[in-house]
Design a protein around this motif. Structure first.
Motif, PDB file in Angstrom:
ATOM      1  N   ASP A 120       8.860  59.729  32.108  1.00  0.00           N
ATOM      2  CA  ASP A 120       9.030  61.168  31.923  1.00  0.00           C
ATOM      3  C   ASP A 120      10.049  61.765  32.886  1.00  0.00           C
ATOM      4  OD1 ASP A 120       7.095  60.855  30.033  1.00  0.00           O
ATOM      5  OD2 ASP A 120       5.468  61.727  31.225  1.00  0.00           O
ATOM      6  N   ILE A 121      10.198  61.151  34.064  1.00  0.00           N
ATOM      7  CA  ILE A 121      11.117  61.695  35.057  1.00  0.00           C
ATOM      8  C   ILE A 121      12.546  61.723  34.534  1.00  0.00           C
ATOM      9  CG2 ILE A 121      11.596  59.472  36.176  1.00  0.00           C
ATOM     10  CD1 ILE A 121      11.133  62.850  37.971  1.00  0.00           C
ATOM     11  N   ALA A 122      12.887  60.798  33.623  1.00  0.00           N
ATOM     12  CA  ALA A 122      14.253  60.741  33.096  1.00  0.00           C
ATOM     13  C   ALA A 122      14.606  61.971  32.280  1.00  0.00           C
ATOM     14  CB  ALA A 122      14.421  59.483  32.247  1.00  0.00           C
ATOM     15  N   GLN A 123      13.604  62.634  31.694  1.00  0.00           N
ATOM     16  CA  GLN A 123      13.855  63.857  30.930  1.00  0.00           C
ATOM     17  C   GLN A 123      14.054  65.055  31.856  1.00  0.00           C
ATOM     18  OE1 GLN A 123      14.210  63.496  27.641  1.00  0.00           O
ATOM     19  NE2 GLN A 123      13.748  61.326  27.980  1.00  0.00           N
ATOM     20  N   LEU A 124      13.377  65.036  32.993  1.00  0.00           N
ATOM     21  CA  LEU A 124      13.446  66.154  33.924  1.00  0.00           C
ATOM     22  C   LEU A 124      14.607  66.028  34.907  1.00  0.00           C
ATOM     23  CD1 LEU A 124       9.613  66.272  34.613  1.00  0.00           C
ATOM     24  CD2 LEU A 124      10.918  67.973  33.329  1.00  0.00           C
ATOM     25  N   VAL A 125      14.945  64.790  35.267  1.00  0.00           N
ATOM     26  CA  VAL A 125      16.067  64.528  36.179  1.00  0.00           C
ATOM     27  C   VAL A 125      16.956  63.495  35.495  1.00  0.00           C
ATOM     28  CG1 VAL A 125      16.766  63.875  38.512  1.00  0.00           C
ATOM     29  CG2 VAL A 125      14.524  64.928  38.138  1.00  0.00           C
ATOM     30  N   PRO A 126      17.785  63.913  34.550  1.00  0.00           N
ATOM     31  CA  PRO A 126      18.573  62.951  33.772  1.00  0.00           C
ATOM     32  C   PRO A 126      19.643  62.255  34.605  1.00  0.00           C
ATOM     33  CG  PRO A 126      19.232  65.192  33.246  1.00  0.00           C
ATOM     34  CD  PRO A 126      18.033  65.297  34.145  1.00  0.00           C
ATOM     35  N   GLY A 127      20.031  61.089  34.147  1.00  0.00           N
ATOM     36  CA  GLY A 127      21.068  60.312  34.825  1.00  0.00           C
ATOM     37  C   GLY A 127      20.876  58.839  34.547  1.00  0.00           C
ATOM     38  N   GLU A 128      21.946  58.085  34.602  1.00  0.00           N
ATOM     39  CA  GLU A 128      21.882  56.647  34.328  1.00  0.00           C
ATOM     40  C   GLU A 128      21.425  55.899  35.570  1.00  0.00           C
ATOM     41  OE1 GLU A 128      24.796  53.031  32.681  1.00  0.00           O
ATOM     42  OE2 GLU A 128      25.525  55.088  32.854  1.00  0.00           O
ATOM     43  N   THR A 129      20.469  54.980  35.385  1.00  0.00           N
ATOM     44  CA  THR A 129      19.975  54.195  36.514  1.00  0.00           C
ATOM     45  C   THR A 129      20.731  52.870  36.611  1.00  0.00           C
ATOM     46  OG1 THR A 129      18.229  53.303  35.094  1.00  0.00           O
ATOM     47  CG2 THR A 129      17.667  55.191  36.470  1.00  0.00           C
ATOM     48  N   LEU A 130      20.902  52.404  37.822  1.00  0.00           N
ATOM     49  CA  LEU A 130      21.601  51.139  38.062  1.00  0.00           C
ATOM     50  C   LEU A 130      20.715  49.953  37.693  1.00  0.00           C
ATOM     51  CD1 LEU A 130      23.345  51.516  41.530  1.00  0.00           C
ATOM     52  CD2 LEU A 130      24.455  51.345  39.308  1.00  0.00           C
TER      53      LEU A 130
END
Length: 503
Positions: free
Chosen positions: A275-285
């Motif tokens: 869920d964190i990806a929707q609130l703090v978007p960005g590509e992870t390494l």
């Protein structure tokens, strides 16, 4: 936004504080001793308040006017760390409530299984999370597994085990699944959580895109680091207690820290939601990219790291003065100094003219033998010489070295391009010490790769006193012997000759 960072002398806190400043936030750091933050490069950009989370009376000044408070401290390594962290969390939550803090952000560990856990480390992290979530202040808990970054205790365990053991017998937990995350992404989530709506009070699983076993992590680390494939044999009898002592024997990570970390590996650590990806978007390494950055490498570019800045590629991976001495991998240093009866300008003239036909002010036969050996191994040897007899430029070849950095008049740093199981640098400095004297500082630095690198350093170490000792003495003599004008000033080096320009 005014942010309070606890644990600023720790691994995550010390990297988070300057990034919050860069994002435009006002940052206050709580520390038991302000002196511990005196030498960090970002000290001038933050406010430091002395206080102790175990003593509630010292906290009001730290929390005054704070909107977002980060709980990043932990007492791992102390025998009673569970009690200490419990008390600290309660005092932190109470102080935040009284000060009217808008949000608490906590970096914890993976959520223990519903059936419970024998891991004190995971149990303590979960207890702290519950204390903060039950407070009157909206709280965001980030549940992170293994964090990939130089200085992270979990990453350092992985680094040392993989580099020092080509063959290893391991406990069964090396087959447990883990979802590691790059330190860069952890910091991005921590910063992003400061802007979450006040209605959010919950925990979030965070992880990178790769789900791997610990065994796969070691193999992929070896591949990124340029090491041969590791031979790993998991055995049932190796309990977490025995595993912790084994880790303590093989790595410099203290037993008091390794024991709870190893104990937490008996459980899988995989994100159950994202869920964190929707609130703090960005590509992870991915894992390989994260390891490459932690080692100071770029996988798709021919870029080498300076040992002096650790990466120059990803600031999140750079070392800090507050990092523990055992972090950052093994770095061997041969450091020598000598006071020279000559001004710094004379010493610099000798430093900048080193190599090629000018020689290395050491034992010529030993230097030549090393060059021949490198040629036989397929390396460049001494055949490249130097472009100009007196002047050097960043990036040019100098025998088997590459000029990595020049600070005219004071510093020359060379990076080795000979065939060695690791990376090597030679640094020479001219330091003024009055009008007629200077100090010559000479450092040979070696970052070994695997067990072969450790063996190589041990093999050449007995010769360092002979070769580098002679170099130190002869460089000082050469500077003293340089001709000077009648007023005592060193005569400048002759201009570049046509022959040197064409070479």
């Amino acid at each position: 936004m005014r942010c309070l960072v606890t644990g600023a002398t720790g691994y995550i806190g010390g990297r988070l504080a300057p990034r919050l400043v860069a994002e435009g936030h006002e940052v206050r750091c709580l520390s038991r001793s302000a002196a511990r933050l005196r030498d960090v490069p970002w000290a001038s950009g933050v406010e430091v308040v002395e206080g102790d989370l175990s003593d509630p009376a010292t906290l009001p000044a730290a929390f005054e006017g704070v909107e977002v408070a980060y709980f990043l401290m932990h007492s791992l390594g102390r025998p009673d760390f569970e009690r200490l962290d419990r008390e600290a969390a309660r005092n932190f939550a109470a102080a935040a409530e009284r000060a009217g803090v808008h949000r608490i952000i906590y970096l914890g560990g993976p959520e223990p299984p519903a059936s419970g856990t024998r891991s004190p480390h995971l149990r303590s992290r979960a207890e702290v999370a519950k204390i903060l979530l039950d407070s009157a202040v909206p709280t965001a808990v980030l549940r992170a597994p293994v964090i990939i970054g130089s200085g992270s205790a979990s990453f350092e365990m992985l680094r040392y085990l993989t580099e020092r053991l080509p063959w290893m017998i391991t406990p069964r937990w090396v087959r447990n699944r883990i979802q590691p995350i790059a330190v860069r992404d952890v910091l991005r989530y921590l910063i992003g959580c400061a802007d979450l709506p006040g209605s959010i009070n919950r925990g979030f699983d965070v992880g990178g895109p790769d789900v791997l076993t610990y065994q796969e992590m070691m193999q992929r680390y070896a591949r990124v680091a340029g090491l041969p494939r590791r031979r790993i044999v998991p055995l049932r009898p190796l309990t977490p207690w025995l595993s912790a002592h084994w880790v303590g024997l093989v790595t410099p990570v203290p037993n008091a820290i390794a024991r709870p970390l190893v104990g937490s590996l008996i459980h899988e650590a995989v994100a159950h939601e994202n869920d964190i990806a929707q609130l703090v978007p960005g590509e992870t390494l991915g894992f390989d990219d994260a390891v490459g950055r932690a080692l100071g490498r770029v996988r798709d570019a021919d870029v080498e790291t300076r040992w002096s800045t650790a990466s120059g590629l990803d600031p999140a991976a750079e070392p800090l003065p507050t990092d523990p001495a055992w972090s950052g991998g093994t770095l061997h240093v041969d450091s020598r100094t000598r006071r020279v009866h000559a001004p710094a300008a004379a010493l610099w003239q000798v430093i900048e003219s080193i190599g090629g036909d000018n020689g290395w002010h050491s034992i010529p036969l030993a230097w030549s033998i090393r060059g021949w050996a490198d040629r036989l191994a397929g390396g460049v040897g001494l055949r490249r010489g130097r472009r100009d007899r007196h002047r050097l430029q960043v990036g040019e070849a100098l025998d088997w070295w590459r000029v990595e950095e020049i600070q005219p008049g004071s510093l020359l740093r060379l990076r080795a391009e000979m065939r060695v199981p690791g990376r090597a640098w030679l640094e020479m400095r001219a330091i003024p010490d009055g009008p007629d004297h200077s100090v010559y500082l000479q450092r040979a630095v070696f970052l070994p790769r695997g067990l072969a690198g450790q063996a190589y350093w041990a093999a050449v170490l007995p010769f360092h006193g002979l070769i580098f000792g002679a170099m130190l003495r002869n460089m000082a003599r050469a500077a003293t012997a340089l001709p000077r004008d009648s007023d005592g000033r060193v005569r400048p080096a002759s201009p570049r000759s046509p022959a040197a320009s064409e070479r």
